[in-house]
Design an enzyme around this catalytic site. Sequence first.
Site, PDB file in Angstrom:
ATOM      1  CD  GLU A  17      30.773  68.873  51.069  1.00 24.69           C
ATOM      2  OE1 GLU A  17      31.860  69.270  51.521  1.00 24.69           O
ATOM      3  OE2 GLU A  17      30.197  67.849  51.473  1.00 24.69           O
ATOM      4  CG  HIS A  78      34.634  66.321  47.716  1.00 18.58           C
ATOM      5  ND1 HIS A  78      34.035  66.180  48.947  1.00 18.58           N
ATOM      6  CD2 HIS A  78      34.614  67.656  47.467  1.00 18.58           C
ATOM      7  CE1 HIS A  78      33.670  67.366  49.405  1.00 18.58           C
ATOM      8  NE2 HIS A  78      34.003  68.283  48.523  1.00 18.58           N
ATOM      9  N   GLY A 109      38.009  58.271  52.322  1.00 19.45           N
ATOM     10  CA  GLY A 109      36.658  57.709  52.175  1.00 19.45           C
ATOM     11  C   GLY A 109      36.391  56.776  53.335  1.00 19.45           C
ATOM     12  CG  ASP A 110      33.061  57.034  55.781  1.00 23.05           C
ATOM     13  OD1 ASP A 110      33.970  57.443  56.540  1.00 23.05           O
ATOM     14  OD2 ASP A 110      32.000  57.646  55.592  1.00 23.05           O
TER      15      ASP A 110
HETATM   16  P1  FAD Z   1      42.424  59.953  56.587  1.00 25.88           P
HETATM   17  O1  FAD Z   1      43.019  61.292  56.768  1.00 25.88           O
HETATM   18  O2  FAD Z   1      43.205  58.934  55.861  1.00 25.88           O
HETATM   19  O3  FAD Z   1      42.030  59.417  58.036  1.00 25.88           O
HETATM   20  C1  FAD Z   1      41.206  58.266  58.207  1.00 25.88           C
HETATM   21  C2  FAD Z   1      41.525  57.592  59.538  1.00 25.88           C
HETATM   22  O4  FAD Z   1      42.777  56.937  59.429  1.00 25.88           O
HETATM   23  C3  FAD Z   1      41.637  58.564  60.701  1.00 25.88           C
HETATM   24  O5  FAD Z   1      41.127  57.940  61.849  1.00 25.88           O
HETATM   25  C4  FAD Z   1      43.124  58.777  60.823  1.00 25.88           C
HETATM   26  O6  FAD Z   1      43.470  59.058  62.166  1.00 25.88           O
HETATM   27  C5  FAD Z   1      43.694  57.444  60.377  1.00 25.88           C
HETATM   28  N1  FAD Z   1      44.983  57.590  59.671  1.00 25.88           N
HETATM   29  C6  FAD Z   1      45.256  58.416  58.635  1.00 25.88           C
HETATM   30  N2  FAD Z   1      46.540  58.266  58.224  1.00 25.88           N
HETATM   31  C7  FAD Z   1      47.078  57.311  59.014  1.00 25.88           C
HETATM   32  C8  FAD Z   1      48.367  56.707  59.087  1.00 25.88           C
HETATM   33  N3  FAD Z   1      49.355  57.033  58.246  1.00 25.88           N
HETATM   34  N4  FAD Z   1      48.565  55.749  60.031  1.00 25.88           N
HETATM   35  C9  FAD Z   1      47.576  55.376  60.880  1.00 25.88           C
HETATM   36  N5  FAD Z   1      46.324  55.933  60.861  1.00 25.88           N
HETATM   37  C10 FAD Z   1      46.084  56.880  59.943  1.00 25.88           C
HETATM   38  N6  FAD Z   1      33.492  60.913  52.036  1.00 25.88           N
HETATM   39  C11 FAD Z   1      33.131  60.494  50.789  1.00 25.88           C
HETATM   40  O7  FAD Z   1      32.920  59.291  50.570  1.00 25.88           O
HETATM   41  N7  FAD Z   1      32.964  61.386  49.761  1.00 25.88           N
HETATM   42  C12 FAD Z   1      33.164  62.717  49.927  1.00 25.88           C
HETATM   43  O8  FAD Z   1      33.006  63.492  48.984  1.00 25.88           O
HETATM   44  C13 FAD Z   1      33.554  63.200  51.214  1.00 25.88           C
HETATM   45  N8  FAD Z   1      33.790  64.510  51.437  1.00 25.88           N
HETATM   46  C14 FAD Z   1      34.241  64.926  52.673  1.00 25.88           C
HETATM   47  C15 FAD Z   1      34.539  66.284  52.872  1.00 25.88           C
HETATM   48  C16 FAD Z   1      35.025  66.733  54.107  1.00 25.88           C
HETATM   49  C17 FAD Z   1      35.367  68.210  54.275  1.00 25.88           C
HETATM   50  C18 FAD Z   1      35.180  65.810  55.181  1.00 25.88           C
HETATM   51  C19 FAD Z   1      35.671  66.292  56.519  1.00 25.88           C
HETATM   52  C20 FAD Z   1      34.869  64.478  54.994  1.00 25.88           C
HETATM   53  C21 FAD Z   1      34.410  64.005  53.752  1.00 25.88           C
HETATM   54  N9  FAD Z   1      34.123  62.662  53.514  1.00 25.88           N
HETATM   55  C22 FAD Z   1      33.717  62.228  52.265  1.00 25.88           C
HETATM   56  C23 FAD Z   1      34.211  61.684  54.615  1.00 25.88           C
HETATM   57  C24 FAD Z   1      35.606  61.014  54.669  1.00 25.88           C
HETATM   58  O9  FAD Z   1      35.819  60.248  53.503  1.00 25.88           O
HETATM   59  C25 FAD Z   1      35.622  60.128  55.909  1.00 25.88           C
HETATM   60  O10 FAD Z   1      35.590  60.897  57.074  1.00 25.88           O
HETATM   61  C26 FAD Z   1      36.748  59.102  55.966  1.00 25.88           C
HETATM   62  O11 FAD Z   1      36.445  58.142  56.972  1.00 25.88           O
HETATM   63  C27 FAD Z   1      38.114  59.696  56.289  1.00 25.88           C
HETATM   64  O12 FAD Z   1      38.650  60.351  55.220  1.00 25.88           O
HETATM   65  P2  FAD Z   1      40.018  61.210  55.413  1.00 25.88           P
HETATM   66  O13 FAD Z   1      40.388  61.677  54.084  1.00 25.88           O
HETATM   67  O14 FAD Z   1      39.870  62.199  56.485  1.00 25.88           O
HETATM   68  O15 FAD Z   1      40.994  60.020  55.882  1.00 25.88           O
END
Ligand code: FAD
Length: 297
Positions: A17, A78, A109-110
């Site tokens: 990455e 991403h 995303g955060d």
């Molecule tokens: P989700 O899977 O949507 O989860 C987010 C939160 O919401 C979790 O607590 C989950 O339990 C909850 N949730 C999800 N779906 C539901 C639902 N239907 N109902 C209720 N709750 C739900 N960030 C960046 O800004 N740029 C990047 O390039 C980037 N790359 C990353 C690469 C990897 C491999 C990882 C592990 C993380 C990366 N991140 C990146 C960080 C990521 O964006 C954050 O961790 C973000 O907070 C969560 O993204 P997610 O796609 O896992 O979200």
Amino acid sequence: MNIKNLFNEKEVVFSFEIFPPKQESKIDIIYNTLEELKDLKPDFISVTYGAGGSLSKNMTCEISSVVKKKYGIEALAHLTCINSTKTQVDYILNNLKESGIENILALRGDIPSNYDGISEFNYASDLISHIKKRNDFNIVGACYPEGHLNTVDLDTEFKILKKKQDSGATHLISQLFFDNEYFYNFLDKTNEYNIDIPIQAGIMPVINTKQIKRIVSLCGAKLPKKFIKIMNKYEYNPEALRDAGIAYAIEQIIDLISSGVDGVHLYTMNNAYVAKRISTNIFSILDTINNCEKVIN
Ligand code: FAD
């Protein structure tokens, strides 16, 4: 190439990455890093989106395209969706398609500090479903062996992962972790929830103390006693700390490979020297494993 096929072809999928620089004017830095990484021939290279600040978002597509077209390495772009409209997301998807990108890591995303709680996409699974409808891309999702920072409970977390799979994700990449036991327990749990797509373990070599503090505050990864001891011992010796960080990551990866993981995703932090030292070690081990298997068969 659709990177999901790699999991049928390879014993262990090994990827890197990288992240775009914070300013567009510094884009050469990443190209210099890529010049060094290309000889390691990872199975694919993923390029983050906005992780180092929103200014870098525009560069994800361009860098992914260079990874693929100039270096002949498959790219995984991403993409985050929180606070974006469907029109904005479609604009980026169209750019990625025109640039020949076939694989997207679909993320929520955060939550930004100015977020008002209203978004056309609330979760990664919304983005996965949206991309799936176009039928243009292979989709990858993120997972969290120690739980996501916003996790309400682990049962919900696994149901959400299953939803990512059912919505169209063909493989998952994990958040970094320093204790492999969390990953193994997580894999056991995914079986219980019928999550059967390949899962790559995310490994980040930690090479300085500032980096450790930042990582722990950002993702909440727990630091095992052994790791803390090493970091404390070499706190004031940067070279020794770097070497110890590399050795720790190699040990983690060897243990993961020996346990039969689908793949390892190395968070290179754009540090080609560290990526090279780790990859050289891992590739020689993978060669030995492959040769042994040939002899056995
Ligand atoms: P989700 O899977 O949507 O989860 C987010 C939160 O919401 C979790 O607590 C989950 O339990 C909850 N949730 C999800 N779906 C539901 C639902 N239907 N109902 C209720 N709750 C739900 N960030 C960046 O800004 N740029 C990047 O390039 C980037 N790359 C990353 C690469 C990897 C491999 C990882 C592990 C993380 C990366 N991140 C990146 C960080 C990521 O964006 C954050 O961790 C973000 O907070 C969560 O993204 P997610 O796609 O896992 O979200």
